[in-house]
Design an enzyme around this catalytic site. Sequence first.
Site, mmCIF file in Angstrom:
data_model
loop_
_atom_site.group_PDB
_atom_site.id
_atom_site.type_symbol
_atom_site.label_atom_id
_atom_site.label_comp_id
_atom_site.label_asym_id
_atom_site.label_seq_id
_atom_site.Cartn_x
_atom_site.Cartn_y
_atom_site.Cartn_z
ATOM 1 N N LYS A 205 -8.107 10.046 -8.656
ATOM 2 C CA LYS A 205 -7.461 10.358 -7.376
ATOM 3 C C LYS A 205 -7.625 11.814 -6.970
ATOM 4 O O LYS A 205 -7.962 12.671 -7.779
ATOM 5 C CB LYS A 205 -5.974 9.959 -7.433
ATOM 6 C CG LYS A 205 -5.807 8.438 -7.293
ATOM 7 C CD LYS A 205 -4.373 8.001 -7.155
ATOM 8 C CE LYS A 205 -4.319 6.479 -6.967
ATOM 9 N NZ LYS A 205 -2.937 5.982 -6.903
ATOM 10 N N ARG A 239 -3.355 2.215 -14.620
ATOM 11 C CA ARG A 239 -4.383 1.597 -13.771
ATOM 12 C C ARG A 239 -5.588 2.533 -13.683
ATOM 13 O O ARG A 239 -5.460 3.645 -13.166
ATOM 14 C CB ARG A 239 -3.778 1.355 -12.382
ATOM 15 C CG ARG A 239 -4.709 0.695 -11.376
ATOM 16 C CD ARG A 239 -3.976 0.503 -10.047
ATOM 17 N NE ARG A 239 -4.827 -0.114 -9.054
ATOM 18 C CZ ARG A 239 -5.654 0.559 -8.250
ATOM 19 N NH1 ARG A 239 -5.729 1.869 -8.324
ATOM 20 N NH2 ARG A 239 -6.400 -0.091 -7.376
HETATM 21 C C1 8Y4 Z 1 -10.798 7.588 -6.041
HETATM 22 C C2 8Y4 Z 1 -10.500 6.377 -6.584
HETATM 23 C C3 8Y4 Z 1 -9.968 8.115 -5.087
HETATM 24 C C4 8Y4 Z 1 -9.375 5.683 -6.174
HETATM 25 C C5 8Y4 Z 1 -8.847 7.416 -4.680
HETATM 26 C C6 8Y4 Z 1 -8.552 6.198 -5.228
HETATM 27 C C7 8Y4 Z 1 -2.493 2.399 -6.770
HETATM 28 C C8 8Y4 Z 1 -2.523 1.016 -6.516
HETATM 29 C C9 8Y4 Z 1 -4.149 1.995 -5.465
HETATM 30 C C10 8Y4 Z 1 -1.462 2.916 -7.595
HETATM 31 C C11 8Y4 Z 1 -0.668 0.656 -7.808
HETATM 32 C C12 8Y4 Z 1 -6.816 4.456 -5.267
HETATM 33 C C13 8Y4 Z 1 -3.960 -0.506 -5.176
HETATM 34 C C14 8Y4 Z 1 -5.770 3.943 -4.348
HETATM 35 N N1 8Y4 Z 1 -3.532 2.989 -6.109
HETATM 36 N N2 8Y4 Z 1 -1.633 0.149 -7.023
HETATM 37 N N3 8Y4 Z 1 -3.571 0.787 -5.690
HETATM 38 N N4 8Y4 Z 1 -0.576 1.988 -8.082
HETATM 39 N N5 8Y4 Z 1 0.250 -0.169 -8.331
HETATM 40 N N6 8Y4 Z 1 -7.448 5.539 -4.741
HETATM 41 O O1 8Y4 Z 1 -1.340 4.116 -7.851
HETATM 42 O O2 8Y4 Z 1 -7.073 3.949 -6.320
HETATM 43 S S1 8Y4 Z 1 -5.524 2.181 -4.419
#
Ligand code: 8Y4
Length: 260
Positions: A205, A239
Amino acid sequence: MGILNVTPDSFSDGGKFSRIDLALNQVEQMIADGAAIIDIGGESTRPGAKDVTEKDELSRVIPVLKAINKRFNVVVSIDTSKPSVMAEAIAHGAGIINDVRALQNDGCLDVLAQDQSVAICLMHMQGLPRTMQHNPQYKHLITDISTFFEQRILACTQAGISASRLILDPGFGFGKSLEQNYSLLANMDKFHAFNLPLLAGLSRKSMIGTLLNRDVNERLAGSLATAIIAAQQGAKIIRVHDVKETVDALKVLQATHINK
Ligand code: 8Y4
């Protein structure tokens, strides 16, 4: 929890079968690497991402869920905020409904109350994906998120959903500044007051990329550090994209606990 991406940008010209084969190969690898849960999402929650229709989300997620359950013994988590997708996912053996909107959309509580066993992850988000990162403000970060959890737990129990099915997630990056995200990471243990399992999603993130000035594909070391800190704060589910590396890191942490 390993992340399986089934949004269309990940397979530009493949058909329906190559998509499922691709997903199954990824899942097989994540299980071999030590994932206990596979999280499937058909909707992007990134700022600026387009809304996905119910039909598109169903056609992306349900065939993959069915194929995974046919071939593997693994808990499948479905990342969705739509009641129809939740209902179909439950009908096809999902183990967890992972809702970044914490069942606030119309019809979600009813769908989940119809079932007795599927677990539910209630994630905190301030604002909406499109604008949530525009100057997020809290009176008191931990207290405000705790109040949100209290309200959502009450909404669930009043709808007839047992609290024992709930998992709490403070929602890293969802309406939080860089400083707020790290304060949240340092204080995750405060949410043990609810006596529910905690989930942490930190992998790759922006809070890592911005701190370290790293592109999204250069965030593994930072992601591992956050995973360890979250686990040390007592998070039960982490996750992640990089299952193998995270499981190694968590095994090292676990070894230090065993010897206490
Ligand atoms: C790079 C990779 C940059 C991924 C941003 C991201 C969460 C979630 C997401 C979380 C739960 C993400 C669906 C966002 N984040 N579900 N989902 N908790 N429960 N961004 O933190 O991965 S999506």
